[in-house]
Write a protein that holds these residues in place. Structure first.
Motif, mmCIF file in Angstrom:
data_model
loop_
_atom_site.group_PDB
_atom_site.id
_atom_site.type_symbol
_atom_site.label_atom_id
_atom_site.label_comp_id
_atom_site.label_asym_id
_atom_site.label_seq_id
_atom_site.Cartn_x
_atom_site.Cartn_y
_atom_site.Cartn_z
ATOM 1 N N ALA A 64 40.215 53.089 28.546
ATOM 2 C CA ALA A 64 39.218 52.028 28.387
ATOM 3 C C ALA A 64 39.139 51.581 26.930
ATOM 4 N N THR A 65 39.163 52.532 26.011
ATOM 5 C CA THR A 65 39.107 52.199 24.586
ATOM 6 C C THR A 65 40.302 51.340 24.191
ATOM 7 N N GLY A 94 45.903 42.346 35.125
ATOM 8 C CA GLY A 94 45.629 42.330 36.559
ATOM 9 C C GLY A 94 44.159 42.187 36.914
ATOM 10 N N VAL A 95 43.357 41.699 35.982
ATOM 11 C CA VAL A 95 41.936 41.484 36.260
ATOM 12 C C VAL A 95 41.820 40.262 37.171
ATOM 13 N N PRO A 96 41.196 40.420 38.331
ATOM 14 C CA PRO A 96 41.047 39.263 39.227
ATOM 15 C C PRO A 96 40.012 38.276 38.668
ATOM 16 N N PHE A 97 40.332 36.990 38.746
ATOM 17 C CA PHE A 97 39.411 35.964 38.284
ATOM 18 C C PHE A 97 38.496 35.500 39.415
ATOM 19 N N GLU A 98 38.777 35.979 40.615
ATOM 20 C CA GLU A 98 37.943 35.682 41.774
ATOM 21 C C GLU A 98 38.016 36.877 42.708
ATOM 22 N N LYS A 99 36.886 37.210 43.322
ATOM 23 C CA LYS A 99 36.863 38.324 44.261
ATOM 24 C C LYS A 99 35.894 38.004 45.393
ATOM 25 N N MET A 145 32.978 47.754 28.077
ATOM 26 C CA MET A 145 33.236 46.389 28.515
ATOM 27 C C MET A 145 32.843 46.254 29.973
ATOM 28 N N SER A 146 32.291 45.106 30.308
ATOM 29 C CA SER A 146 31.971 44.792 31.700
ATOM 30 C C SER A 146 32.513 43.412 32.039
ATOM 31 N N ARG A 188 35.684 50.767 33.073
ATOM 32 C CA ARG A 188 36.164 52.106 33.428
ATOM 33 C C ARG A 188 36.360 52.220 34.937
ATOM 34 N N ASN A 189 35.476 51.585 35.710
ATOM 35 C CA ASN A 189 35.647 51.579 37.169
ATOM 36 C C ASN A 189 36.875 50.777 37.572
ATOM 37 N N PHE A 190 37.094 49.647 36.903
ATOM 38 C CA PHE A 190 38.275 48.823 37.177
ATOM 39 C C PHE A 190 39.550 49.629 36.910
#
Length: 147
Positions: free
Chosen positions: A46-47, A67-72, A122-123, A138-140
């Protein structure tokens, strides 16, 4: 099959089953960390993720590469949630507090300056017309590791 010579005799290694809570198929080559080691590893990841984001010239490209989704999907099939914000929050741990023996008062231990630690998290903030969902990075990362 490997052989060992012990006291002049050739011995054979035999695979003996051992009790674990998971199967050992031929592709089972990853290791398992203790929960506290997993938490420490997750904090390191995460850091590094946060540091990369902060220093990225193109923040949107960085998120896409990660790979962060921009829509879910929304909960219960509601309208889709859209990524609108990335929040960074920095805390400074300047001491600890824990229950005191035989008292409702907390025992407080302020840290000397050299022990004060910065913690940045970060969120990812997703919204729709009806909902807002905040995903801790961290969950992601943890979900990505288990897929």
């Amino acid at each position: 099959m490997p052989h060992d010579i012990v006291n002049g005799h050739i011995g054979h290694h035999h695979h003996h089953p051992h009790d674990h809570n998971h199967s050992h198929d031929p592709d089972h080559l990853h290791s398992h960390l203790k929960p506290e080691d997993e938490a420490a590893e997750l904090q390191v990841l995460a850091t590094q993720f946060i540091d990369g984001f902060v220093h990225a010239a193109d923040k949107t490209a960085y998120l896409r590469l990660a790979g962060v989704p921009f829509e879910k999907p929304g909960k219960g099939g509601e309208t889709a949630l859209k990524l609108v914000d990335v929040e960074l929050k920095t805390d400074w741990q300047v001491g600890t507090a824990s229950p005191s023996f035989g008292s409702r008062e907390l025992s407080h231990l302020p840290y000397p300056g050299s022990m004060v630690q910065e913690r940045t998290n970060m969120s990812l903030v997703y919204v729709s017309m009806d909902a807002k969902e905040t995903v801790d990075i961290r969950n992601f990362i943890a979900e990505r590791q288990h897929t």
